[in-house]
Design a protein around this motif. Structure first.
Motif, PDB file in Angstrom:
ATOM      1  N   GLY A 363       0.811  -1.207   0.000  1.00 35.61           N
ATOM      2  CA  GLY A 363       0.000   0.000   0.000  1.00 35.61           C
ATOM      3  C   GLY A 363       0.845   1.258   0.000  1.00 35.61           C
ATOM      4  N   SER A 368      -1.881   2.280  -2.925  1.00 36.12           N
ATOM      5  CA  SER A 368      -2.947   1.483  -2.309  1.00 36.12           C
ATOM      6  C   SER A 368      -2.738   0.039  -2.718  1.00 36.12           C
ATOM      7  N   LEU A 370      -5.059  -1.979  -3.794  1.00 36.85           N
ATOM      8  CA  LEU A 370      -5.787  -2.250  -5.035  1.00 36.85           C
ATOM      9  C   LEU A 370      -5.012  -1.764  -6.258  1.00 36.85           C
ATOM     10  N   CYS A 439     -12.855   1.108   7.041  1.00 39.00           N
ATOM     11  CA  CYS A 439     -12.410   1.614   5.740  1.00 39.00           C
ATOM     12  C   CYS A 439     -12.536   0.533   4.678  1.00 39.00           C
ATOM     13  N   LYS A 440     -13.039   0.918   3.505  1.00 35.47           N
ATOM     14  CA  LYS A 440     -13.150   0.005   2.379  1.00 35.47           C
ATOM     15  C   LYS A 440     -12.511   0.649   1.160  1.00 35.47           C
ATOM     16  N   GLU A 441     -11.861  -0.157   0.346  1.00 41.26           N
ATOM     17  CA  GLU A 441     -11.283   0.315  -0.903  1.00 41.26           C
ATOM     18  C   GLU A 441     -12.195  -0.051  -2.063  1.00 41.26           C
ATOM     19  N   THR A 442     -12.450   0.915  -2.926  1.00 44.32           N
ATOM     20  CA  THR A 442     -13.236   0.639  -4.123  1.00 44.32           C
ATOM     21  C   THR A 442     -12.336  -0.035  -5.162  1.00 44.32           C
ATOM     22  N   GLY A 445      -9.342   1.871  -6.127  1.00 41.94           N
ATOM     23  CA  GLY A 445      -8.337   2.207  -5.128  1.00 41.94           C
ATOM     24  C   GLY A 445      -8.724   3.351  -4.219  1.00 41.94           C
ATOM     25  N   LEU A 447     -10.751   5.283  -1.153  1.00 40.50           N
ATOM     26  CA  LEU A 447     -11.159   4.861   0.179  1.00 40.50           C
ATOM     27  C   LEU A 447     -12.546   5.392   0.489  1.00 40.50           C
ATOM     28  N   PRO A 469      -6.672   2.566   6.432  1.00 43.82           N
ATOM     29  CA  PRO A 469      -6.932   1.590   5.356  1.00 43.82           C
ATOM     30  C   PRO A 469      -6.790   0.139   5.771  1.00 43.82           C
ATOM     31  N   GLU A 494     -12.369  10.387   0.919  1.00 42.02           N
ATOM     32  CA  GLU A 494     -11.090  10.782   1.508  1.00 42.02           C
ATOM     33  C   GLU A 494     -11.045  12.264   1.835  1.00 42.02           C
TER      34      GLU A 494
END
Length: 524
Positions: A363, A368, A370, A439-442, A445, A447, A469, A494
């Protein structure tokens, strides 16, 4: 002689001059005494009656910080109405300079007043000892008042920061589980130990504090063995985990050891008795920044460590060199090979893989996790780690509440905690609830954090804790006054400063300003 005959125009009744038409602007950042909107308005109306002014409109910002104009809808509406000629008044009445705003740049405060004067609207401060008539004396005094208003917030922030530093330096625990080999100990204001706390158990008295102490001897020896084995025998984290599991030794959560859990023990400075804080800052509504290591607050030997410092530093050197020597391409090649082996990727899979950097290293290196996935052509499916994440967040919730109570106590606030609901009542004046957003990542990438408010108890203020994250520690906080909430659920991105009526803070200094006793604020 008749009363009408005393007039300069005999035969006609006296005619009083027409009243000036005015709007009042009131802002409340606390509920206390003279700064409540009701008391401000009462003082403004007394001033208007004494000076032949009729108040025809009111602009009110409830529960708003004066640090900047974002989120202050009423002031923004006032400026917009003035600029676009949508007003039927000539005077704007404000209680004092600080109610106009505690802008960190005094020129910003002057700019908004200039906009009003340029449109022919006079701004008068009703409780100040000077007349805002544009004279040199008024200009000088007003400039000083503006600087003092901004300085008050800075001084309060420094005070809270200093108080938190003192807690760190004294070894007081600021949240989170103790960790394998350690225990949380409750101490009183004299430093006397009152007994260890079980997982999830909280101290009862506000004057008590929590420190870390060595745990059971068998756990302490296990931690020391892990460090020695890593350095002297050259065994990696997974090998250490396999040995522990082979002997039936469980982690502090009563689960088998993994590469990741061993790694966390090997890199945490609490095992040598150190507290480290202030890695990131977000003060006075400025942009969140990551501080250089020389700005971190380090309290060496704040409490009794269980690992020798030289041994700990040797471990950190080995771990740092292990990932530093890998190029971007080598890291991505290892990640792609891992994907081809497992058919999927996740942070947990990466952390449990030997001879591969941790998920956090990916990350940091690529922006990130992702983004690293995208570079090797992997599109993740649903990550079921959220089950474990939610379990950890439930454990963290009472620790965060305790940290908030500690911060409120620093500024002298009286806090009552409802045991059944974890609702805090501050100064017997407002209620406070705490919610945690994971926290979730799409897939791109970015947040995201989803918040669900407590509509059952409907607290006056909600402290929303955004997790980092990795969902391991708080990222920052948002303070949502009930009056500004427009929905029971919201999604945070963010950067939200321009689109939400909430205060984003790193150290909760604005919450402490709200809760500080009157004598502290009036000193400004």
């Amino acid at each position: 002689m008749s009363e009408w005959q005393t007039s300069s125009n005999p035969g006609k009744p006296d005619e009083s001059p027409p009243l000036k038409r005015a709007a009042e602007y009131v802002r409340m950042s606390t509920d206390h005494q003279k700064y409540s909107t009701e008391n401000q308005s009462a003082a403004i109306r007394d001033y208007a009656a004494q000076n032949g002014i009729e108040i025809v409109q009111t602009y009110t910002d409830q529960g708003k910080s004066g640090l900047n104009i974002q989120g202050r809808d009423a002031l923004q509406q006032l400026i917009n109405d003035v600029e676009n000629g949508l007003t039927d008044f000539d005077v704007i009445l404000v209680y004092d300079v600080s109610r106009w705003g505690r802008f960190q740049d005094a020129d910003e405060s002057a700019y908004y007043e200039y906009i009003c004067r340029r449109a022919g609207k006079e701004v008068q401060y009703c409780a100040e000892q000077f007349t805002n008539d544009g004279s040199p004396v008024a200009t000088i005094v007003k400039g000083v008042k503006r600087a003092m208003a901004g300085e008050y917030s800075r001084e309060l922030s420094v005070k809270v920061f200093s108080g938190q530093c003192r807690l760190i330096e004294h070894g007081f625990r600021q949240g989170g589980p103790a960790g394998f080999g350690l225990r949380r100990m409750r101490v009183n204001q004299h430093g006397e130990q009152l007994g260890t706390l079980d997982p999830g158990e909280q101290k009862n008295l506000q004057t008590d504090r929590v420190i870390l102490v060595p745990g059971p001897e068998e756990e302490v020896e296990t931690v020391r063995w892990m460090y020695r084995t890593f350095v002297e025998d050259g065994k990696a984290e997974q090998e250490i985990a396999d040995i522990l599991n082979g002997h039936g030794i469980l982690s502090d959560f009563n689960r088998p050891w993994t590469r990741g859990t061993v790694h966390q023990i090997l890199i945490n400075p609490k095992y040598i008795g150190d507290n480290v804080w202030n890695r990131v800052s977000f003060k006075l509504k400025k942009k969140r920044i990551r501080n250089h290591s020389d700005m971190w607050i380090r309290a060496k030997g704040a409490f009794k460590g269980i690992v020798e410092r030289n041994l700990f530093e040797t471990v950190q050197t080995i771990i740092a060199n292990r990932s530093r020597r890998l190029t971007n391409q080598e890291m991505l090649s290892g990640l792609k090979e891992l994907y081809e082996t497992h058919g999927q990727l996740s942070g947990l899979i990466i952390d449990e893989t030997e001879n591969l950097p941790s998920s956090s290293s990916y990350g940091h290196r690529f922006g990130s996790l992702l983004r690293a996935y995208q570079l090797i052509g992997y599109t993740p499916r649903r990550d079921y780690r959220y089950i474990e994440i939610n379990r950890n967040l439930r454990r963290l919730h009472p620790e965060i509440i305790e940290e908030i109570i500690t911060g409120l106590n620093i500024v002298g606030a009286a806090v009552f905690r409802e045991e059944d609901t974890d609702l805090l009542v501050v100064n017997n004046e407002f209620s406070l609830a705490t919610v945690i957003a994971r926290c979730k990542e799409t897939p791109t990438g970015a947040l995201r954090w989803r918040l669900r408010f407590d509509t059952g108890h409907n607290p006056d203020i909600t402290v929303a804790v955004r997790m980092d994250p990795l969902n391991k520690q708080p990222f920052d906080f948002y303070l949502f006054p009930r009056i500004d909430r427009t929905a029971d659920k919201i999604r945070l991105t963010e950067e939200n400063e321009l689109s939400f009526d909430a205060y984003r803070v790193e150290t909760l200094d604005l919450l402490y300003e709200l809760a500080a006793p009157v004598r502290i604020r009036e000193a400004a």
